[in-house]
Motif scaffolding. Structure first.
Motif, mmCIF file in Angstrom:
data_model
loop_
_atom_site.group_PDB
_atom_site.id
_atom_site.type_symbol
_atom_site.label_atom_id
_atom_site.label_comp_id
_atom_site.label_asym_id
_atom_site.label_seq_id
_atom_site.Cartn_x
_atom_site.Cartn_y
_atom_site.Cartn_z
ATOM 1 N N LYS A 93 22.605 16.647 14.858
ATOM 2 C CA LYS A 93 21.764 16.245 15.998
ATOM 3 C C LYS A 93 20.870 15.077 15.577
ATOM 4 N N THR A 94 20.927 13.999 16.333
ATOM 5 C CA THR A 94 20.138 12.819 15.996
ATOM 6 C C THR A 94 19.473 12.229 17.237
ATOM 7 N N LEU A 95 18.451 11.435 16.991
ATOM 8 C CA LEU A 95 17.797 10.609 18.006
ATOM 9 C C LEU A 95 17.713 9.200 17.442
ATOM 10 N N THR A 96 17.618 8.204 18.311
ATOM 11 C CA THR A 96 17.445 6.827 17.861
ATOM 12 C C THR A 96 16.037 6.372 18.173
ATOM 13 N N LEU A 97 15.325 5.941 17.146
ATOM 14 C CA LEU A 97 14.002 5.347 17.315
ATOM 15 C C LEU A 97 14.207 3.854 17.505
ATOM 16 N N VAL A 98 13.844 3.360 18.690
ATOM 17 C CA VAL A 98 13.890 1.925 18.965
ATOM 18 C C VAL A 98 12.573 1.353 18.451
ATOM 19 N N VAL A 99 12.661 0.518 17.443
ATOM 20 C CA VAL A 99 11.491 0.046 16.716
ATOM 21 C C VAL A 99 10.751 -1.057 17.480
ATOM 22 N N ASP A 100 9.421 -0.989 17.455
ATOM 23 C CA ASP A 100 8.541 -2.010 18.026
ATOM 24 C C ASP A 100 7.773 -2.649 16.867
ATOM 25 N N ALA A 101 8.294 -3.789 16.379
ATOM 26 C CA ALA A 101 7.689 -4.474 15.232
ATOM 27 C C ALA A 101 7.473 -5.938 15.583
ATOM 28 N N PRO A 102 6.467 -6.562 14.997
ATOM 29 C CA PRO A 102 6.304 -8.005 15.220
ATOM 30 C C PRO A 102 7.465 -8.764 14.581
ATOM 31 N N ALA A 103 7.842 -9.893 15.172
ATOM 32 C CA ALA A 103 8.925 -10.709 14.616
ATOM 33 C C ALA A 103 8.462 -11.490 13.395
ATOM 34 N N SER A 104 7.173 -11.852 13.390
ATOM 35 C CA SER A 104 6.638 -12.617 12.265
ATOM 36 C C SER A 104 5.116 -12.530 12.246
ATOM 37 N N VAL A 105 4.542 -12.886 11.100
ATOM 38 C CA VAL A 105 3.091 -13.006 10.955
ATOM 39 C C VAL A 105 2.826 -14.228 10.080
ATOM 40 N N VAL A 106 1.625 -14.789 10.220
ATOM 41 C CA VAL A 106 1.189 -15.862 9.336
ATOM 42 C C VAL A 106 0.173 -15.269 8.374
ATOM 43 N N LEU A 107 0.398 -15.481 7.097
ATOM 44 C CA LEU A 107 -0.493 -14.918 6.083
ATOM 45 C C LEU A 107 -1.832 -15.658 6.103
ATOM 46 N N PRO A 108 -2.947 -14.920 6.172
ATOM 47 C CA PRO A 108 -4.264 -15.544 6.283
ATOM 48 C C PRO A 108 -4.870 -15.969 4.945
ATOM 49 N N ASN A 109 -4.195 -15.636 3.847
ATOM 50 C CA ASN A 109 -4.731 -15.947 2.526
ATOM 51 C C ASN A 109 -3.602 -15.831 1.510
ATOM 52 N N SER A 110 -3.896 -16.202 0.268
ATOM 53 C CA SER A 110 -2.932 -16.015 -0.807
ATOM 54 C C SER A 110 -3.259 -14.733 -1.549
ATOM 55 N N GLY A 111 -2.235 -13.932 -1.790
ATOM 56 C CA GLY A 111 -2.454 -12.677 -2.507
ATOM 57 C C GLY A 111 -3.234 -11.685 -1.682
ATOM 58 N N GLN A 112 -4.191 -11.005 -2.338
ATOM 59 C CA GLN A 112 -4.982 -9.976 -1.655
ATOM 60 C C GLN A 112 -6.054 -10.616 -0.788
ATOM 61 N N PRO A 113 -6.430 -10.048 0.349
ATOM 62 C CA PRO A 113 -5.980 -8.746 0.838
ATOM 63 C C PRO A 113 -4.698 -8.808 1.661
ATOM 64 N N GLY A 114 -4.155 -9.986 1.931
ATOM 65 C CA GLY A 114 -2.948 -10.067 2.735
ATOM 66 C C GLY A 114 -3.234 -9.732 4.181
ATOM 67 N N VAL A 115 -2.211 -9.257 4.870
ATOM 68 C CA VAL A 115 -2.353 -8.906 6.281
ATOM 69 C C VAL A 115 -1.666 -7.559 6.519
ATOM 70 N N ASP A 116 -2.292 -6.715 7.322
ATOM 71 C CA ASP A 116 -1.687 -5.439 7.698
ATOM 72 C C ASP A 116 -0.878 -5.625 8.971
ATOM 73 N N ILE A 117 0.291 -5.013 9.017
ATOM 74 C CA ILE A 117 1.109 -5.020 10.227
ATOM 75 C C ILE A 117 1.358 -3.582 10.649
ATOM 76 N N SER A 118 1.468 -3.397 11.952
ATOM 77 C CA SER A 118 1.753 -2.074 12.510
ATOM 78 C C SER A 118 3.123 -2.088 13.162
ATOM 79 N N ILE A 119 3.810 -0.955 13.073
ATOM 80 C CA ILE A 119 5.126 -0.794 13.682
ATOM 81 C C ILE A 119 5.124 0.502 14.475
ATOM 82 N N GLY A 120 5.557 0.414 15.708
ATOM 83 C CA GLY A 120 5.680 1.579 16.580
ATOM 84 C C GLY A 120 7.138 1.783 16.932
#
Length: 144
Positions: A93-120
């Motif tokens: 028995k299975t279900l399919t999760l249709v992912v909601d993710a951004p296609a791209s992001v622009v990094l706001p800095n080099s290295g840390q802290p980076g950028v957090d992305i969310s996926i639904g």
């Protein structure tokens, strides 16, 4: 005869991705009768929808969160294909999760802290969906 040519080299920090939090759609109780196409969704912005009269949703929900680090002002492509969720009591028995993710992001800095992305994501269930805990694994890829 001779001619000069310019030479350019662009160096980038390696991309690093780290999981911060798993996705959780909470609990879904199926209503009686025969029905189809009840969609349960959690957007990457954290907006939860359990809009069918045929199901009751409860419990805390969480978007999946990742941290991406690399080179300042670089655009990073994000790939997260749909996920097969397998019933832990009956692997047929299975279900399919249709992912909601951004296609791209622009990094706001080099290295840390980076950028957090969310996926639904969203799942569609029907009245005959087998009871049980459904689990799957995201395959999130980032690339310059």
């Amino acid at each position: 005869a001779s001619v000069n040519a310019s030479v350019n080299a662009n160096t980038l920090k390696p991309l690093v991705i780290a999981k911060l939090q798993d996705l959780d759609l909470g609990s879904v109780t199926l209503g009686p009768g025969i029905w189809s196409n009840a969609t349960i969704s959690l957007s990457r912005a954290g907006v939860f929808s359990c809009g069918s009269v045929n199901v009751t949703c409860s419990g805390a929900t969480l978007v999946a969160k990742y941290n991406v680090q690399g080179s300042n002002q670089q655009s990073v492509r994000i790939t997260a294909p749909n996920v097969t969720l397998v019933n832990q009591s009956d692997s047929t028995k299975t279900l399919t999760l249709v992912v909601d993710a951004p296609a791209s992001v622009v990094l706001p800095n080099s290295g840390q802290p980076g950028v957090d992305i969310s996926i639904g994501g969203s799942v569609t269930i029907i009245s005959t969906t087998a009871a049980g805990t459904y689990q799957g694994t995201f395959e999130v890829t980032v690339d310059y």
